[in-house]
Design a protein around this motif. Sequence first.
Motif, PDB file in Angstrom:
ATOM      1  N   TYR A 359      17.552  33.165  67.652  1.00  0.00           N
ATOM      2  CA  TYR A 359      18.521  33.973  68.399  1.00  0.00           C
ATOM      3  C   TYR A 359      17.860  34.755  69.543  1.00  0.00           C
ATOM      4  N   LEU A 362      20.589  36.105  71.870  1.00  0.00           N
ATOM      5  CA  LEU A 362      21.291  37.321  71.480  1.00  0.00           C
ATOM      6  C   LEU A 362      20.454  38.568  71.735  1.00  0.00           C
ATOM      7  N   ILE A 462      22.265  43.394  66.204  1.00  0.00           N
ATOM      8  CA  ILE A 462      21.792  42.014  66.314  1.00  0.00           C
ATOM      9  C   ILE A 462      20.551  41.793  65.465  1.00  0.00           C
ATOM     10  N   ILE A 466      20.687  38.983  62.492  1.00  0.00           N
ATOM     11  CA  ILE A 466      19.934  37.727  62.565  1.00  0.00           C
ATOM     12  C   ILE A 466      18.869  37.664  61.475  1.00  0.00           C
ATOM     13  N   TYR A 535      26.403  35.285  74.720  1.00  0.00           N
ATOM     14  CA  TYR A 535      26.935  36.129  73.652  1.00  0.00           C
ATOM     15  C   TYR A 535      27.999  35.401  72.837  1.00  0.00           C
ATOM     16  N   ASN A 540      26.587  31.728  67.981  1.00  0.00           N
ATOM     17  CA  ASN A 540      26.589  33.177  67.844  1.00  0.00           C
ATOM     18  C   ASN A 540      27.920  33.693  67.316  1.00  0.00           C
TER      19      ASN A 540
END
Length: 693
Positions: A359, A362, A462, A466, A535, A540
């Motif tokens: 990620y 992100l 985030i 994650i 995003y 995601n």
Amino acid sequence: MREIKQTFGSMVFNETVMQERLPKEVYRKLQKTMNEGKVLDVEIASAVANAMKDWAIEKGATHYTHWFQPMTGITAEKHEAFITPGNGGILLEFSGKELIKGEPDASSFPNGGLRATFEARGYTTWDPTSYAFIKDKTLCIPTAFCTFDGLSLDKKTPLLRSMELIHQQAMRIIRLFDHEGITRVTTTVGSEQEYFLVDRHLYEQRPDLVLCKRTLFGAPAPRGQELEDHYFGMINERVKAYMQEVDEELWKLGVFAKTEHKEVAPAQFELAPIFTTANIAADHNQLMMEVLQKVALKHGYECLLHEKPYEGINGSGKHNNWSIVTNNGINLLEPGKTPEKNARFLLFLTAIIKAVDDYQDLLRVSVATAGNDHRLGANEAPPAIVSIFLGTELTNILEALEQDLPYNQTYERSMQIGVDVLPEFPKDTTDRNRTSPFAFTGNKFEFRMLGSSLSISCPNIILNTIVADALSQFADRLEKSTDFKQDLNKLIKETLHQHKRIIFNGNGYGEEWVEEAKQRGLLNIENTAKAIPYYIADKNVKLFTKYQIYTKEEMFARDEILFDTYSKTLHIEANTMIRMASQDILPAAIRYQKELLTTLQMKKQLSLESDPAERPLYDTLSKEIKDFTLAIQQVKEILETTKGLPVHQISSIYADKLIPLMDTLRQHGDHLEEMVDRQTWPYPQYTDLLYRI
């Protein structure tokens, strides 16, 4: 120091106050909610509200407010007096209902289409995991903020959701090892806050600072940061008095403000707190930014939190030190003396490596703002390419694990400087890397990409999510294991092999890293306009909706808000530049041009020999004025051509076309500043702004 000890937290409805003022059963239930994540018993709200009111009034409070964090990135509050009519006069009341629920207008905050003007109702609801506090004679109750339909419109709600998620998934991993009395896992954060100070009188003479919080024009001062003498330098008395009052105000609010010093750039400083839970850390960072700005006014300063208030010197970041801890004080990112034998640490570390690699996009989006685009990738801040720094020791351990090789290394080392009178001290197992976006620093990760004005909530939402996702995948696999040790080793080896590309211990500022990162397949997302679409990438959206951190509607709304904020920020800056250029800079340059021309004409009429430099100066000035005027028109045309376009399209045009034109306009304006005499120039210059504090 005795006085500080007495006043610390004096304006906070903390555990000590609760224990003194709440009935034992109410206190016990509230503590279960705060410390164990138990569902709040709403029946206790009236008792808590009454105790809060009495305590607040004794402290001089006259009002209360639901203090919340909308998508503006700052806080919001609507004040209500404690008064209600009664007995021909007034009564001082605050009910459990008023504590639990408030009703601000939800359509007037950024909402990404979740609310329309005719659908204005929204709710704030008490967050019992964060302490209430008093500021400006107002009892502030930390709250979440949602729409009439229950959709999140704030930054606190998803942060709380993500903290619960990482607790659940981390506990699944912990149960596979020795529990050690662990019943709760949370993430802790310490956010280092950088800022600039500028004399308020000078600030008020700069429309760009007043409206945009950064200088849109400004030629470099003769002296910048090249002597490297500001960093950790002596703090003058005026700034020290300011810092002291900031500390005192923050300590009253229970904020663990600890470390303060001069930063690298002139007029730049840093304030860092001690770690606390991610939710409270987010609240405290908002309070820190507010107090820094409010106290600055009392000392004749303006506190600038913009990421790049001055061109040509370092901007300001906010380093987000993130770790995972248990209810009994165990730091799950503590390697111990023999990290290669610490299987639980290695598993959590591997999960983080996997999460950051999976990620990258992100994490990049979480720090994407128009202001931060001026920092990221410059030789002052981490690059826009996400990577992890682990240091030599840990990297060697992971390489040995991946290759099934033994690792035999002596950890206990003493630092010997070569001067007999200086004491020896333990040497750290690894160096630090200031160029890394995501660096391991002993028992935590330092996420260094955040801009100084950014709310820390989104990056931590985030990070929590994650990493929880990686832990979930690990738990799914290991919970089915029939040979835990063998399967654990296999899992770590496979994960390292798949995700080691994200580990980079070298110079993140080097041009060669950009090419190497490309070869590794890492993302290099140059600016906010290019970052935001990631995003709502399918993977995601699936991630956040799977764990109910956001609904799909909430994600698309936030995507819209990010684009809207970015384009509006640039639009305001462009309009401010046009106004400054047209009404102040251009007239000043023309006046100076007229003076030069008058001088040349008078000398010619009197048959006097003109100075050899005068005519070239006039010609150069005339050309700059012409180019400057053209640049103003080009910026205006871009703003005109984008009217009525979708916000996503506007953002792309602004990033690709408007910003380069604004840069050109600034370049010509700065050239004019260097030519026009100081008395004629309309604004305080960099020398004044940076060195008169």
